[in-house]
Design an enzyme around this catalytic site. Structure first.
Site, short mmCIF file in Angstrom:
data_model
loop_
_atom_site.label_atom_id
_atom_site.label_comp_id
_atom_site.label_asym_id
_atom_site.label_seq_id
_atom_site.Cartn_x
_atom_site.Cartn_y
_atom_site.Cartn_z
N SER A 36 0.81 -1.22 0.00
CA SER A 36 0.00 0.00 0.00
C SER A 36 0.84 1.27 0.00
CB SER A 36 -0.96 0.02 1.19
OG SER A 36 -0.27 0.23 2.39
N LYS A 84 0.69 4.51 6.82
CA LYS A 84 0.04 5.39 5.84
C LYS A 84 0.64 6.79 5.95
CE LYS A 84 -2.96 2.20 4.76
NZ LYS A 84 -2.72 1.40 3.59
#
Length: 169
Positions: A36, A84
């Site tokens: 990701s 993230k």
């Protein structure tokens, strides 16, 4: 022999709490799994996982910024952590493709993975995430040796309408 063993035990009894406290409050390392955050971490074609240094002190002091990559307790699976990028902070507004302009409430942030097609984040699932879930800021890549270095801060300025400006640079 018994005296040396006793001395070693005393040193360990002192060093272990110091090391654990440092690991919990100041800095630690983490291994990045998944895709990701590609290309920032675990670039395509690599046969390894990046190992990174986490700065926990800046989180405790509230010194995180837009564009920082952070280790965050998953909003949907509290037993897991995710990595993230902080896109927007409290008081900001974010332009999204599906939700229009989203205001970020006080005490929350907007997180996204760099690899949009393979990321479960604020844009695809979570919405604004509580800042209390942020565990540490990724400051450096430590492994593999060919990638050792500081992690760059960036965020899509064209999508973020800035709200509150932090007093530090």
């Amino acid at each position: 022999m018994q005296n040396a063993l006793w001395t070693t035990a005393k040193h360990c009894a002192f060093a272990l709490p110091v090391a654990l406290t440092f690991n919990d409050l100041v800095a630690s390392t983490a291994c990045i799994d998944g895709v990701s955050m590609q290309p920032a971490f675990n670039p395509p074609g690599g046969t390894y996982r990046d190992r990174v240094l986490l700065d926990k002190m800046c989180i405790r002091m509230g010194r995180y910024k837009r564009g920082d990559i952070c280790l965050i307790k998953s909003p949907t699976h509290p037993d897991k952590v995710i990595v993230k990028r902080l896109i927007a902070l409290e008081g900001d507004r974010v332009r999204t493709e599906n939700q229009g302009v989203v205001p970020i409430p006080q005490g929350f942030c907007w997180i996204e993975g760099d690899n949009e097609e393979n990321s479960i984040d604020s844009a695809t699932s979570h919405g604004p995430v509580p800042l209390a879930l942020v565990q540490g800021r990724v400051s450096h890549i430590l492994w593999p040796p060919s990638r050792i270095g500081r992690v760059k801060r960036s965020f899509p300025k064209e999508r973020v309408l800035l709200g509150y400006q932090h007093p530090w640079p």
